[in-house]
Scaffold this motif. Sequence first.
Motif, short mmCIF file in Angstrom:
data_model
loop_
_atom_site.label_atom_id
_atom_site.label_comp_id
_atom_site.label_asym_id
_atom_site.label_seq_id
_atom_site.Cartn_x
_atom_site.Cartn_y
_atom_site.Cartn_z
N ALA A 107 0.84 -1.08 0.10
CA ALA A 107 -0.04 0.07 -0.01
C ALA A 107 1.04 1.24 -0.02
CB ALA A 107 -0.92 0.04 1.26
N ILE A 108 0.82 1.95 -0.95
CA ILE A 108 1.26 3.42 -0.98
C ILE A 108 0.43 4.61 -0.56
CG2 ILE A 108 2.53 4.97 -2.67
CD1 ILE A 108 2.83 2.64 -4.77
N GLY A 109 0.93 5.23 0.54
CA GLY A 109 0.00 5.92 1.23
C GLY A 109 0.06 7.45 0.61
N PRO A 110 -0.71 8.18 1.54
CA PRO A 110 -0.99 9.67 1.03
C PRO A 110 0.41 10.41 0.82
CG PRO A 110 -2.13 9.24 3.02
CD PRO A 110 -1.35 7.97 2.91
N ALA A 111 0.62 10.99 -0.67
CA ALA A 111 1.69 11.58 -0.92
C ALA A 111 1.30 12.64 -1.94
CB ALA A 111 2.72 10.51 -1.63
N ILE A 112 2.19 13.55 -2.21
CA ILE A 112 2.05 14.53 -3.20
C ILE A 112 1.60 14.00 -4.49
CG2 ILE A 112 4.37 14.90 -4.05
CD1 ILE A 112 3.76 18.08 -3.93
N GLY A 113 0.51 14.37 -5.27
CA GLY A 113 0.01 13.88 -6.34
C GLY A 113 0.60 14.61 -7.51
N LEU A 114 0.07 13.98 -8.85
CA LEU A 114 0.47 14.37 -10.03
C LEU A 114 -0.18 15.90 -10.18
CD1 LEU A 114 1.44 13.61 -13.11
CD2 LEU A 114 -0.84 12.83 -13.25
N CYS A 115 -1.03 16.01 -9.60
CA CYS A 115 -1.83 17.62 -9.69
C CYS A 115 -0.95 18.61 -8.96
CB CYS A 115 -2.98 17.65 -8.68
SG CYS A 115 -3.04 16.49 -7.01
N CYS A 116 0.07 18.06 -8.06
CA CYS A 116 0.78 19.17 -7.37
C CYS A 116 2.44 18.97 -7.59
CB CYS A 116 0.49 19.01 -5.98
SG CYS A 116 -1.05 19.81 -5.66
N PHE A 117 2.98 17.89 -7.89
CA PHE A 117 4.18 17.83 -7.86
C PHE A 117 4.82 18.08 -9.26
CE2 PHE A 117 7.88 14.36 -7.31
CZ PHE A 117 8.71 15.10 -6.45
N GLU A 118 5.19 19.36 -9.19
CA GLU A 118 5.73 19.82 -10.18
C GLU A 118 7.26 19.89 -10.02
OE1 GLU A 118 5.65 24.38 -10.66
OE2 GLU A 118 5.19 24.08 -12.72
N VAL A 119 8.24 19.64 -11.08
CA VAL A 119 9.71 19.25 -10.90
C VAL A 119 10.24 19.99 -12.34
CG1 VAL A 119 9.21 17.33 -9.53
CG2 VAL A 119 9.69 17.11 -12.22
N ASP A 120 11.62 20.18 -12.45
CA ASP A 120 12.05 20.80 -13.38
C ASP A 120 12.04 19.49 -14.62
OD1 ASP A 120 12.97 23.01 -12.35
OD2 ASP A 120 14.89 22.10 -12.03
N ALA A 121 11.82 19.83 -15.94
CA ALA A 121 11.74 19.08 -16.99
C ALA A 121 12.99 18.31 -17.05
CB ALA A 121 11.49 19.86 -18.37
N ASP A 122 13.99 18.85 -16.77
CA ASP A 122 15.32 17.72 -16.78
C ASP A 122 15.18 16.71 -15.75
OD1 ASP A 122 16.22 19.53 -18.48
OD2 ASP A 122 17.70 20.32 -17.14
N LEU A 123 14.52 16.73 -14.83
CA LEU A 123 14.31 15.83 -13.71
C LEU A 123 13.40 14.70 -14.12
CD1 LEU A 123 15.21 14.54 -10.84
CD2 LEU A 123 13.11 15.91 -9.99
N ALA A 124 12.25 15.23 -14.73
CA ALA A 124 11.31 14.28 -15.46
C ALA A 124 12.01 13.50 -16.59
CB ALA A 124 9.83 14.97 -15.88
N GLU A 125 12.90 13.99 -17.07
CA GLU A 125 13.40 13.45 -18.31
C GLU A 125 14.35 12.08 -17.70
OE1 GLU A 125 13.17 13.00 -21.45
OE2 GLU A 125 11.49 14.75 -21.25
N ARG A 126 14.98 12.59 -16.67
CA ARG A 126 15.74 11.36 -15.99
C ARG A 126 15.08 10.15 -15.64
NH1 ARG A 126 19.44 13.09 -10.71
NH2 ARG A 126 20.14 11.00 -10.56
N PHE A 127 13.80 10.39 -14.96
CA PHE A 127 12.88 9.63 -14.61
C PHE A 127 12.70 8.70 -15.72
CE2 PHE A 127 12.47 11.80 -10.48
CZ PHE A 127 12.20 10.86 -9.69
N ILE A 128 12.29 9.16 -16.83
CA ILE A 128 11.85 8.66 -18.10
C ILE A 128 12.94 7.67 -18.71
CG2 ILE A 128 11.18 8.92 -20.48
CD1 ILE A 128 9.41 11.52 -19.23
N ARG A 129 14.07 8.37 -18.42
CA ARG A 129 15.35 7.39 -19.07
C ARG A 129 15.53 6.19 -18.16
NH1 ARG A 129 17.87 12.26 -19.54
NH2 ARG A 129 19.02 12.03 -17.62
#
Length: 260
Positions: free
Chosen positions: A163-185
Amino acid sequence: MTPLEQSPPPALDLAASPALSGAIHGFMGRAGGASAGRYATFNLARWVGDDPAAVAENWRRWRAAYPRLTVATVAQIHGAAVHRVGRDWNDRRPEGDGMVTAEPGIALGVFTADCAPILLADPAHRVIGALHAGWRGTLANIAGAGVRAMVELGARPASIRAAIGPAIGLCCFEVDADLAERFIREIDGAAACARPGRPGKAYLDLRALNRRLLERAGLDPQAIDEVGPCTRCARDRYFSRRAAAGAATGLQLSFLALHE
Ligand SMILES: [Zn+2]
């Protein structure tokens, strides 16, 4: 009975998951405690600047609800180290972001305020784990490390429930695009857990990313639950670092223990 005798003791605000119904567990909210101001009210973290007397009172209330449990925690550092907790753990609080145990009566506790708390249980082999996954821990695959540590204690990935509990959601978790790219890689399937934001920015779904990692570690997708709202949206019910906008804040406890 007098009205006083009829009123129940102050209840803890606990979200639970049917995935973990075989274990004592809860994702706590911030209601029902003694702390004031930005720590209001159920802050159990002693190191965030809260009044020690208020934190002690909150722990007294928690222990009154769970008199048979002892609590193990770690000094969380956004890494992927997972510790094995035994009867000799006592008041150790080593650096790390996860714990596993096969001992009944020990509550593994993680603290969060936007990061994802992940609780894991293999009821067939009686092994549990608790993990703290912010974005750094997610990139470091604390989820996979937690599953591996449980397997070393006799768990099987296919019988682990999460079970993954309450955490910041897609609605609110804004990050630098570079960081998002790193996740995608680095995380297979992560593109589906991100969406574009303002120029140079992107939004990440931290819980969906950890779900991917748990599936990659061998868990049945049907055995992974998500509990509770986005912490930043639900700031009245949950502590949220982003909602506090740089000010100090309390932390909520998520915990689980094997029945005796
Ligand atoms: Zn939100």
